[in-house]
Design an enzyme around this catalytic site. Structure first.
Site, PDB file in Angstrom:
ATOM      1  N   TYR A  15     -73.072  -4.867 -99.578  1.00  0.00           N
ATOM      2  CA  TYR A  15     -71.854  -5.570 -99.161  1.00  0.00           C
ATOM      3  C   TYR A  15     -71.764  -5.643 -97.637  1.00  0.00           C
ATOM      4  CZ  TYR A  15     -66.873  -6.746 -98.864  1.00  0.00           C
ATOM      5  OH  TYR A  15     -65.675  -7.355 -98.580  1.00  0.00           O
ATOM      6  N   SER A  34     -65.340  -8.006 -93.285  1.00  0.00           N
ATOM      7  CA  SER A  34     -64.647  -6.834 -93.801  1.00  0.00           C
ATOM      8  C   SER A  34     -64.657  -5.733 -92.755  1.00  0.00           C
ATOM      9  CB  SER A  34     -65.333  -6.313 -95.064  1.00  0.00           C
ATOM     10  OG  SER A  34     -64.789  -5.060 -95.441  1.00  0.00           O
TER      11      SER A  34
END
Length: 242
Positions: A150, A137
């Site tokens: 995350y 990401s």
């Protein structure tokens, strides 16, 4: 015999777009899902309606036995594995200061342990000349509050990609990761206000959210004949977000 691609987390969002794009590129596609069989079957039906080959297979990527079965069922059904795209992931947000171990463990189990297990099976089963594609990401570069678990999981993914590329030396198999920026999926939009979404869409110089198809296009490139010289890379597919 058609080449075969496994796409994890393919019942919706980016994974759904990737599965449909690879099917249109000529791959037989295994549509992996963890919970929503009805949505996965919808993807399969859409691919078949367009004269493609597809099969839905349930597997939780955090469970070794289920990941092993995912690959076994693929080979039983299609005879080979050429491309593996590990797109499955979750994104619950929590401040590090809260010390929410349950959320941390859940994110690490799916995003990092899941990637490790899928990469391991891919390394054992992908045919010579194949492609292995993980997902990171672009939020790694932003260090937004509440994204600690995350970001930790995706930083781990980025660490494993070049290691596996080196481990597969001599087999003509590439290993890369795609790192999307803000993309208009349910996973991303869930829990965000219209104002937050508008602000995030303005961050890239192109001043829009990415669309699942934008990400699928890059996966298609990596999986196709033109992507063969790209290896051990993290492609930040984000419109200039980071």
């Amino acid at each position: 015999m058609a080449k075969t691609a496994i796409v994890t987390g393919a019942s919706r969002g980016i994974g759904r777009s990737i599965a449909k794009r690879l099917a249109s590129d000529g791959f037989a596609v295994v549509v992996n899902y963890a919970g929503n069989g009805a949505q996965a079957q919808e993807v399969v039906n859409e691919i078949r309606d367009a004269d493609g080959e597809a099969l839905a297979v349930k597997a939780d990527v955090s469970q070794p036995e289920e990941v092993e079965q995912l690959f076994k069922k693929t080979i039983e059904s299609f005879g080979r594995v050429d491309v593996v795209v590990n797109n499955a992931g979750i994104m619950p947000l929590s401040q590090i200061t809260k010390g929410d171990v349950d959320t941390f463990d859940k994110v690490i189990a799916i995003n990092l342990r899941g990637t490790f297990l899928v990469l391991a099976q891919a390394a054992q089963n992908v045919a010579e000349g194949g492609r292995i594609i993980a997902f990171s990401s672009s939020v790694l570069a932003k260090s937004f509050p509440t994204y600690g678990p995350y970001i930790a999981s995706k930083a781990g993914v980025e660490g494993m990609v070049p290691v596996l590329a080196n481990e597969l030396r001599g087999r003509n198999i590439t290993v890369n990761a795609v790192a999307p920026g803000p993309t208009g999926t349910d996973l991303f939009l869930n829990g965000k206000t219209p104002y937050q979404i508008e602000q995030l869409s303005k961050l890239p110089p192109l001043e829009r959210l990415g669309q699942p198809e934008d990400i699928a296009n890059v996966v298609s490139f990596l999986a196709g004949p033109d992507g063969g010289w790209v290896n051990a890379q993290i492609l930040r597919t984000n419109g200039g977000f980071a």
